[in-house]
Scaffold this motif. Structure first.
Motif, PDB file in Angstrom:
ATOM      1  N   TRP A 185       0.841  -1.203   0.000  1.00 53.98           N
ATOM      2  CA  TRP A 185       0.000   0.000   0.000  1.00 53.98           C
ATOM      3  C   TRP A 185       0.870   1.244   0.000  1.00 53.98           C
ATOM      4  CZ3 TRP A 185      -4.099  -1.663   4.266  1.00 53.98           C
ATOM      5  CH2 TRP A 185      -4.795  -2.802   3.794  1.00 53.98           C
ATOM      6  N   THR A 220      -5.196  -0.347  -3.819  1.00 58.64           N
ATOM      7  CA  THR A 220      -4.639  -1.466  -3.048  1.00 58.64           C
ATOM      8  C   THR A 220      -5.076  -2.762  -3.718  1.00 58.64           C
ATOM      9  OG1 THR A 220      -6.563  -1.581  -1.591  1.00 58.64           O
ATOM     10  CG2 THR A 220      -4.737  -0.187  -0.868  1.00 58.64           C
ATOM     11  N   THR A 284      -8.913  -4.608  -6.545  1.00 58.73           N
ATOM     12  CA  THR A 284      -8.111  -3.401  -6.300  1.00 58.73           C
ATOM     13  C   THR A 284      -9.034  -2.382  -5.638  1.00 58.73           C
ATOM     14  OG1 THR A 284      -6.815  -3.865  -8.289  1.00 58.73           O
ATOM     15  CG2 THR A 284      -6.633  -1.633  -7.371  1.00 58.73           C
TER      16      THR A 284
HETATM   17  P1  FAD Z   1       1.722   9.570 -12.053  1.00 56.51           P
HETATM   18  O1  FAD Z   1       2.873   9.408 -11.168  1.00 56.51           O
HETATM   19  O2  FAD Z   1       0.849  10.749 -11.828  1.00 56.51           O
HETATM   20  O3  FAD Z   1       2.200   9.537 -13.550  1.00 56.51           O
HETATM   21  C1  FAD Z   1       1.489  10.172 -14.636  1.00 56.51           C
HETATM   22  C2  FAD Z   1       2.427  10.218 -15.846  1.00 56.51           C
HETATM   23  O4  FAD Z   1       3.572  10.978 -15.522  1.00 56.51           O
HETATM   24  C3  FAD Z   1       2.942   8.860 -16.290  1.00 56.51           C
HETATM   25  O5  FAD Z   1       2.956   8.784 -17.684  1.00 56.51           O
HETATM   26  C4  FAD Z   1       4.380   8.819 -15.762  1.00 56.51           C
HETATM   27  O6  FAD Z   1       5.217   8.002 -16.561  1.00 56.51           O
HETATM   28  C5  FAD Z   1       4.758  10.267 -15.876  1.00 56.51           C
HETATM   29  N1  FAD Z   1       5.818  10.638 -14.950  1.00 56.51           N
HETATM   30  C6  FAD Z   1       5.812  10.537 -13.594  1.00 56.51           C
HETATM   31  N2  FAD Z   1       6.982  10.946 -13.096  1.00 56.51           N
HETATM   32  C7  FAD Z   1       7.738  11.333 -14.161  1.00 56.51           C
HETATM   33  C8  FAD Z   1       9.038  11.858 -14.298  1.00 56.51           C
HETATM   34  N3  FAD Z   1       9.819  12.101 -13.223  1.00 56.51           N
HETATM   35  N4  FAD Z   1       9.504  12.106 -15.552  1.00 56.51           N
HETATM   36  C9  FAD Z   1       8.726  11.880 -16.638  1.00 56.51           C
HETATM   37  N5  FAD Z   1       7.488  11.403 -16.566  1.00 56.51           N
HETATM   38  C10 FAD Z   1       7.000  11.138 -15.342  1.00 56.51           C
HETATM   39  N6  FAD Z   1      -0.333   1.124  -6.047  1.00 56.51           N
HETATM   40  C11 FAD Z   1      -0.110   0.611  -4.809  1.00 56.51           C
HETATM   41  O7  FAD Z   1       0.540   1.239  -4.003  1.00 56.51           O
HETATM   42  N7  FAD Z   1      -0.578  -0.607  -4.485  1.00 56.51           N
HETATM   43  C12 FAD Z   1      -1.274  -1.364  -5.327  1.00 56.51           C
HETATM   44  O8  FAD Z   1      -1.655  -2.475  -4.987  1.00 56.51           O
HETATM   45  C13 FAD Z   1      -1.557  -0.859  -6.629  1.00 56.51           C
HETATM   46  N8  FAD Z   1      -2.293  -1.563  -7.517  1.00 56.51           N
HETATM   47  C14 FAD Z   1      -2.567  -1.043  -8.738  1.00 56.51           C
HETATM   48  C15 FAD Z   1      -3.369  -1.769  -9.613  1.00 56.51           C
HETATM   49  C16 FAD Z   1      -3.678  -1.233 -10.854  1.00 56.51           C
HETATM   50  C17 FAD Z   1      -4.563  -2.008 -11.762  1.00 56.51           C
HETATM   51  C18 FAD Z   1      -3.148   0.019 -11.242  1.00 56.51           C
HETATM   52  C19 FAD Z   1      -3.463   0.599 -12.593  1.00 56.51           C
HETATM   53  C20 FAD Z   1      -2.363   0.730 -10.385  1.00 56.51           C
HETATM   54  C21 FAD Z   1      -2.057   0.218  -9.116  1.00 56.51           C
HETATM   55  N9  FAD Z   1      -1.287   0.924  -8.203  1.00 56.51           N
HETATM   56  C22 FAD Z   1      -1.045   0.416  -6.959  1.00 56.51           C
HETATM   57  C23 FAD Z   1      -0.849   2.264  -8.516  1.00 56.51           C
HETATM   58  C24 FAD Z   1       0.356   2.325  -9.441  1.00 56.51           C
HETATM   59  O9  FAD Z   1       1.517   1.914  -8.806  1.00 56.51           O
HETATM   60  C25 FAD Z   1       0.475   3.772  -9.934  1.00 56.51           C
HETATM   61  O10 FAD Z   1      -0.669   4.071 -10.699  1.00 56.51           O
HETATM   62  C26 FAD Z   1       1.727   3.979 -10.745  1.00 56.51           C
HETATM   63  O11 FAD Z   1       2.874   3.819  -9.950  1.00 56.51           O
HETATM   64  C27 FAD Z   1       1.754   5.353 -11.425  1.00 56.51           C
HETATM   65  O12 FAD Z   1       1.487   6.359 -10.506  1.00 56.51           O
HETATM   66  P2  FAD Z   1       0.339   7.453 -10.803  1.00 56.51           P
HETATM   67  O13 FAD Z   1      -0.888   6.711 -11.189  1.00 56.51           O
HETATM   68  O14 FAD Z   1       0.257   8.367  -9.669  1.00 56.51           O
HETATM   69  O15 FAD Z   1       0.826   8.233 -12.045  1.00 56.51           O
END
Ligand code: FAD
Ligand code: MFK
Length: 527
Positions: A185, A220, A284
């Motif tokens: 999480w 999650t 999730t």
């Molecule tokens: P953001 O960080 O907002 O990213 C948006 C865009 O910005 C992306 O294209 C990214 O590549 C880009 N970006 C971000 N930083 C940079 C940078 N420095 N330079 C250039 N581009 C950048 N999370 C958990 O903790 N636990 C879970 O169990 C879990 N399960 C999931 C299950 C599913 C089906 C999904 C879809 C997601 C899950 N997640 C979970 C969340 C997942 O880890 C995040 O969605 C993922 O890490 C991306 O983060 P974000 O959605 O905040 O995107």
């Protein structure tokens, strides 16, 4: 006419049918050990057979019976029940019986340097028929890996040690009655990549090493797990903080047992289940932590560093899933092309179809070698027998493997559907499930850009990093050449070597671009 139908593809033993896999793993494991692991009860051959039969049936049920959340009963009484189907429960039992996680931690048989490698092959065979149960398994193994590293610390508090040891035993158990899964999480409403900035969950101490957590976890997966690792910021309850001040406090890592002894949730309230493009089998949830009791596992403020060991493990699983899905799509397509005739000849005699199948095979083989090599390095690191150089290579290779394999899968899962024509687009051809589920692999566990930055983080931490990295790539190619004499007889395999070399050269060029210009990864492999 009603009785006329096309001959559908058949799925054979997923280990024995994969000649490339069998050829390559001989380069990594001594013959005697491999023979045992292949033929023993619940070994690779039995797993390959199950993946084509009963395991796939359970996976089908996971898709047909997605999880449901019931927040209250018909009379309005709150009950927060998460219901999962038969297939999902069966997957959990199966994973324990086939040692999918536990086999990475067996000690005392002299197999330690190969243990994680052989377990990686297991998960590679398991994932395409797992109904995405591979997702909770990844986090289970990731948590077990974090806990196993904590147990090596002689200064670990005695009470915490007992808890950690007990949890580790459950997570790695081969007994379906004892086997637990873990969640991870991290992500919150403000985002999941930059957790250092977006974590708002707070932790308030109530006993030595014991805290109550308050916050909103936004994604999650495997919300039905028995335990989870979670990130939060420790606050002093006697102080008044502004939101901005809280966001600047350092992050720590905690272990939460999701249910109390009486079966009630431990200060956790489900809010909703996500409606997703794919991975619909996986519960999730969005959930509120409302005083969830948790044990502090990391030194205060070192949460990201400590959970990074989980990320290393889950990213290897991510790659196993990507490469496993590639292989499954190809297995279906090749068999279909052997059976189906159009315009007077079998599909696998049409030059354009041969070219496409070859491209897919070559892509698969390159990715498979990369995955196996990375698994070998991880195996050595986990067993404590890796040289410093190998440790560096494992750290550097991990984000590359994750980003590269996940991106390459998208080409194969899309083309695979077209190979079966209109039928490939139909749900019960099963290719759309792989297509949908595979689409999450570049996103979760760190997006492609985040992986590129992680690579940059790793490489700039090392001495003389570029030469170390080049050596890694060279090693992959050299290993490939190890099988060259066998492969040279086969023109498709020759092409595989050539194109794999090209792909990795391009990868090096991309990496140099990241390092020199600090730009982000873009896919531009010219096959
Ligand atoms: P953001 O960080 O907002 O990213 C948006 C865009 O910005 C992306 O294209 C990214 O590549 C880009 N970006 C971000 N930083 C940079 C940078 N420095 N330079 C250039 N581009 C950048 N999370 C958990 O903790 N636990 C879970 O169990 C879990 N399960 C999931 C299950 C599913 C089906 C999904 C879809 C997601 C899950 N997640 C979970 C969340 C997942 O880890 C995040 O969605 C993922 O890490 C991306 O983060 P974000 O959605 O905040 O995107
Ligand atoms: C079926 C397939 C299997 C997959 C199933 C998965 C299901 C679950 C789905 C999920 O998505 S769970 C959530 C996954 N979330 C992520 O992957 C988060 C993505 N973001 C990152 O990885 C960011 O890079 C990170 C959060 C790590 C950045 O945080 P910080 O606070 O900016 O980190 P910082 O300051 O750079 O590093 C802190 C420490 O951690 C440093 O060590 P030191 O303190 O000693 O300097 C880093 O070196 C270390 N570190 C960071 N990343 C590391 C790492 N160490 C080892 N490996 C890494 N990858």
């Amino acid at each position: 006419l009603r009785n006329l139908h096309q001959e559908g593809p058949h799925l054979g033993n997923q280990y024995l049918e994969d000649q490339a896999l069998q050829d390559y793993i001989k380069d990594f494991v001594p013959e005697k050990i491999l023979k045992t692991v292949e033929t023993q009860k619940k070994g690779l051959i039995e797993l390959g057979q199950a993946a084509a039969g009963p395991l796939q049936a359970a996976a089908d049920d996971c898709e047909l019976t997605p999880p449901r959340l019931q927040l209250a009963d018909a009379f309005g009484k709150k009950n927060n029940q998460l219901a999962v189907g038969w297939g999902w429960k069966e997957q959990k039992q199966f994973a324990a019986r086939f040692h999918v996680v536990g086999s990475a931690y067996v000690e005392g048989q002299g197999l330690e340097p190969y243990q994680r490698f052989l377990q990686s092959v297991r998960m590679f065979l398991y994932h395409p028929s797992s109904g995405m149960f591979g997702c909770p398994l990844a986090m289970t193994d990731g948590c077990a890996y974090v806990l196993s590293n904590l147990l090596k610390d002689p200064n670990l508090n005695q009470k915490v040690r007992q808890k950690v040891q007990k949890t580790f035993n459950h997570l790695t158990s081969n007994d379906p009655q004892q086997f637990w899964t873990s969640g991870q999480w991290m992500t919150e409403k403000r985002g999941g990549s930059d957790v250092g900035a977006t974590t708002e969950t707070i932790a308030i101490q109530y006993k030595e090493n014991k805290f109550k957590l308050f916050g909103y976890k936004f994604f999650t997966s495997a919300a039905d797990s028995e335990v989870t690792l979670a990130l939060a910021r420790i606050i002093d309850p006697n102080q008044n903080y502004s939101q901005d001040q809280i966001r600047k406090l350092p992050i720590s890592m905690f272990l939460i047992k999701t249910h109390k002894k009486n079966g009630e949730l431990n200060g956790i309230e489900y809010q909703s289940l996500k409606e997703k493009l794919g991975t619909r089998q996986v519960p999730t949830a969005e959930l509120i932590l409302n005083g969830a009791k948790a044990t502090l596992l990391s030194p205060p403020g070192k949460g990201v560093k400590y959970i990074a060991n989980m990320l290393q493990t889950t990213r290897l699983y991510n790659a196993a899933t990507s490469v496993g899905f590639m292989r499954r799509v190809i297995a279906v397509c090749r068999d279909y092309c052997d059976r189906r005739s159009v315009f007077g000849k079998k599909l696998n005699n049409h030059p354009m179809q041969i070219k496409l199948l070859s491209d897919m095979e070559v892509t698969y083989r390159g990715n498979l070698i990369f995955f196996l090599k990375s698994s070998q390095l991880f195996s050595k690191v986990q067993a404590g027998v890796a040289t410093q150089d190998e440790q560096n290579l494992q750290r550097i290779g991990s984000p590359l493997l994750k980003l590269f394999t996940a991106k390459e899968l998208q080409f194969i899962s899309s083309e695979g559907m077209e190979i079966l024509g209109g039928i490939g687009y139909l749900e019960n051809s099963k290719l759309p499930v792989l297509f949908r589920d595979g689409q999450v692999l570049p996103i979760w566990e760190g997006t492609t850009h985040v992986m590129a930055h992680d690579f940059h983080r790793a490489i700039t931490q090392k001495n003389n990093p570029i030469s170390s990295y080049s050596k890694y790539i060279t090693q992959i190619l050299v290993d490939n050449h190890g099988s060259r004499s066998k492969m040279e007889e086969n023109s498709r395999a020759k092409e595989a070597i050539k194109i794999t070399t090209l792909a990795y050269n391009q990868l090096i060029a991309d990496i140099n671009e990241i390092i020199n210009n600090k730009t982000i990864y873009q896919k531009k492999y010219e096959y």
